[in-house]
Design a protein around this motif. Structure first.
Motif, PDB file in Angstrom:
ATOM      1  N   ARG A  82       0.876  -1.250   0.063  1.00 28.39           N
ATOM      2  CA  ARG A  82      -0.123   0.043   0.165  1.00 28.39           C
ATOM      3  C   ARG A  82       0.842   1.157  -0.066  1.00 28.39           C
ATOM      4  O   ARG A  82       0.556   2.337   0.220  1.00 28.39           O
ATOM      5  N   GLU A 138      -9.044  12.420  -5.474  1.00 27.50           N
ATOM      6  CA  GLU A 138     -10.029  11.172  -5.394  1.00 27.50           C
ATOM      7  C   GLU A 138     -11.269  11.378  -4.767  1.00 27.50           C
ATOM      8  O   GLU A 138     -11.976  10.336  -4.363  1.00 27.50           O
ATOM      9  N   HIS A 198     -11.733   6.039  -4.246  1.00 22.66           N
ATOM     10  CA  HIS A 198     -10.675   5.279  -3.646  1.00 22.66           C
ATOM     11  C   HIS A 198     -10.759   5.698  -2.077  1.00 22.66           C
ATOM     12  O   HIS A 198     -11.243   6.808  -1.607  1.00 22.66           O
ATOM     13  N   THR A 258      -8.234   5.914   0.277  1.00 23.75           N
ATOM     14  CA  THR A 258      -6.819   6.055   0.478  1.00 23.75           C
ATOM     15  C   THR A 258      -6.728   7.556   0.784  1.00 23.75           C
ATOM     16  O   THR A 258      -7.584   8.243   0.777  1.00 23.75           O
ATOM     17  N   ASN A 277      -9.573  10.615   1.543  1.00 22.97           N
ATOM     18  CA  ASN A 277     -10.686   9.766   1.674  1.00 22.97           C
ATOM     19  C   ASN A 277     -10.690   8.703   2.878  1.00 22.97           C
ATOM     20  O   ASN A 277     -11.945   8.383   3.361  1.00 22.97           O
ATOM     21  N   ARG A 278      -9.760   8.138   3.168  1.00 23.20           N
ATOM     22  CA  ARG A 278      -9.619   7.210   4.190  1.00 23.20           C
ATOM     23  C   ARG A 278      -9.664   7.976   5.548  1.00 23.20           C
ATOM     24  O   ARG A 278     -10.558   7.372   6.611  1.00 23.20           O
ATOM     25  N   PRO A 299     -11.880   0.390  -2.612  1.00 25.80           N
ATOM     26  CA  PRO A 299     -11.197   0.514  -3.768  1.00 25.80           C
ATOM     27  C   PRO A 299      -9.686   1.141  -3.327  1.00 25.80           C
ATOM     28  O   PRO A 299      -9.582   2.131  -2.512  1.00 25.80           O
ATOM     29  N   GLU A 300      -8.657   0.377  -3.711  1.00 30.43           N
ATOM     30  CA  GLU A 300      -7.019   0.807  -3.403  1.00 30.43           C
ATOM     31  C   GLU A 300      -6.782   0.303  -2.113  1.00 30.43           C
ATOM     32  O   GLU A 300      -5.340   0.660  -1.741  1.00 30.43           O
ATOM     33  N   ASN A 301      -7.682  -0.078  -1.344  1.00 28.31           N
ATOM     34  CA  ASN A 301      -7.439  -0.489   0.082  1.00 28.31           C
ATOM     35  C   ASN A 301      -8.312  -1.613   0.488  1.00 28.31           C
ATOM     36  O   ASN A 301      -9.218  -1.644   1.417  1.00 28.31           O
TER      37      ASN A 301
END
Length: 565
Positions: free
Chosen positions: A36, A194, A236, A238, A241-242, A481-483
């Motif tokens: 990651r 994103e 995403h 990430t 956003n995370r 997505p992506e994680n």
């Protein structure tokens, strides 16, 4: 269905071991971190402990100063402001955030959601005319507008200003709005690209709060809605956003707004939501308002200040969701019947089905289900306003939008991205489109993309899995997505005791490996393998690790994605 098992490229062994030693964790977990992009102790600390201090300065976004100045002017002049947004989850949550925040500061404000069937997606001429006729001088457009060059030019002739808050990719020309907030515009230096549409709306109110020295708590009040938008718009998870999703899930689980709390109650589950729960329990209900009736009902629920009003809207939306499920099930069964009874369609590398009586509001869901079933690019078509409207879905790795470009001569319009799109055509073009789409897909899709892929993060032994491993792995959440939740491969496992079926299609069993404990396991829609899973017969599994709660007892469970005898 046969699946391709693809093991991710091994991470640098020295980096993995150094990170494992520094964090005192299993090297498998440090491998997941390196995959990651996390290679140091400080980066890991940032990843594992997201907080509001990690949010970026909203004024790093191009045109944010202009947007705030224009809203200040509107409030100072007591100008009418219209908050405009799309009819899906991202659009309705975005509208709810921005409208609710500024309503506390300025009473001369309303919101507008375009009608899915009469106006279609994005900024409509009808919406602009409504603003002009009713004296709105400023429209704040959310989750749409970045390609509405002609519509904004039209609004300018009527003296209606626009602030665009969008997260989609711009075209060659930006609309001539007062401000265009979109991290994906080429000249925008914002560090994270994103964000969801509601995420852009959140940055707008964050900027207002910072400019006017207002407490962040006033802005944080809307993080539950931001998390719902992130989850349901499949952006995403990430970076920023995370952080937003983490904080938003905390609010959902500890202190949701009245509307979200009501939605959770009608969904039949009151607490401990994950991103997946938001996607499958809350998102469809919010969407159902616009699919079956009017998306304004979703906004009315999400901005509700009183429990009685929220309960009334929540019950209505839940009924619409039940209606949506009925349409979904009926149309899916009809589509499956069309395909299964046509040898030509079965043999194709694409799926295109058409019935003029199908409900337009659910054809996207049906397209997704058909893609899952046959695993190939899929288009579902129905009649709408004298034309034929369609919703399209793709498989991993195949660019659906490019395929539609190859059929553009048969289409009135189309739009979307690599994996999902919408389209319209004249009814007489349907047979030609069915043939042309199949020709384009057949000539451009590699055969391996027509076999569903299971992407595997790491190979482990069952003895690696213990309470510490599970606790640290869970801190990789929120997943998306992506994680995504890590998928593990374990070879040469055995059934411990007897395997059986749950319902008619799901496998339930205990699996073990030499020297390991037996782990409770569920394998959805893999019941056809039951006769082969006999004691003493070794097999390999790909799976995620999750927590199963039954009668307040919490146990580790393997969610098996694929089995190889």
């Amino acid at each position: 269905m046969t699946k391709r098992w693809v093991l991710k490229k091994a991470a640098d062994a020295i980096t993995v071991q150094e990170l494992a030693d520094g964090l005192n964790i299993n090297p498998v977990l440090s491998t997941l971190l390196v995959q990651r992009g996390i290679k140091s102790f400080d980066e890991a600390k940032y990843f594992f402990r997201p907080n509001a201090l990690h949010l970026h300065d909203p004024f790093l976004m191009q045109d944010m100063e202009k947007a705030i100045y224009r809203i200040e002017k509107a409030i100072a002049d007591n100008e009418k402001i219209l908050v405009y947004g799309d009819y899906d989850v991202d659009g309705t949550t975005a509208v709810s955030i921005v409208y609710s925040y500024f309503k506390k500061l300025h009473q001369n404000i309303e919101y507008y959601i375009p009608d899915r069937y009469k106006e279609g997606y994005g900024i409509s001429t009808q919406g602009i005319d409504y603003a002009a006729v009713n004296g709105f001088g400023l429209i704040i457009a959310l989750d749409c507008g970045i390609k509405s060059v002609d519509k904004i030019a039209y609004a300018n002739t009527l003296g209606v200003d626009f602030i665009i808050c969008d997260h989609h990719l711009p075209g060659e020309e930006l609309p001539a709005a007062v401000a265009v907030l979109d991290p994906k515009r080429a000249d925008c230096g914002y560090p994270y690209k994103e964000l969801s549409g509601a995420g852009i709306g959140f940055k707008l109110i964050q900027a207002w709060a910072e400019k006017h020295n207002l407490p962040f708590e006033d802005v944080a009040e809307y993080l539950d809605l931001v998390a719902i938008s992130i989850a349901c718009d499949i952006v995403h998870i990430t970076g920023e956003n995370r952080v937003l999703a983490h904080l938003g899930l905390q609010k959902i689980n500890e202190n949701p707004c009245i509307g979200v709390k009501t939605l959770m109650e009608v969904a039949g589950r009151g607490s401990t939501y994950t991103i997946s729960d938001v996607v499958f329990l809350l998102g469809p209900r919010i969407n159902a308002a616009g699919r079956i009736d009017d998306a304004k009902h979703a906004v009315e629920l999400l901005i509700a200040c009183h429990e009685d009003a929220a309960k009334e809207k929540g019950d209505m939306i839940n009924i619409r969701n039940t209606e949506r499920k009925g349409h979904d099930l009926q149309i899916t069964e009809q589509a499956l019947s069309i395909i299964d009874n046509d040898k030509v369609l079965i043999a194709r590398k694409s799926t295109v089905v058409f019935n003029e009586d199908w409900h337009k509001g659910v054809i996207g869901i049906v397209a997704s289900r058909l893609t899952e079933k046959y695993y190939r690019p899929t288009v579902v078509l129905t009649r709408s306003n004298g034309h034929v409207a369609g919703s399209a879905r793709s498989v991993l790795g195949y660019d659906l939008y490019e395929a539609l470009c190859g059929c553009s001569d048969l289409l009135i319009q189309f739009g979307g991205h690599k994996y999902a799109a919408g389209l319209t055509m004249h009814p007489e073009n349907v047979p030609a489109f069915m043939q042309k789409f199949e020709e384009v897909v057949s000539s451009t899709i590699p055969d391996e993309l027509l076999i569903q892929q299971v992407s595997i993060d790491a190979e482990i032994k069952l003895t690696d899995i213990n309470s510490k491993f599970f606790r640290i792995m869970n801190q990789f959440a929120p997943f998306g997505p992506e994680n995504m939740a890590p998928v593990f491969l374990t070879k040469n496992v055995y059934v411990s005791g007897n395997a059986g079926l749950v319902g008619s299609t799901h496998l339930k069993m205990f699996v073990m490996q030499q020297g390991s404990a037996a782990f409770s396991s569920i394998a959805f829609n893999q019941g056809e393998l039951l006769p082969q899973l006999k004691p003493g017969v070794p097999f390999d599994i790909c799976y995620t690790i999750e927590e199963n709660v039954w009668r307040e007892q919490r146990t580790i469970q393997l969610n098996i994605k694929a089995i190889r005898i």
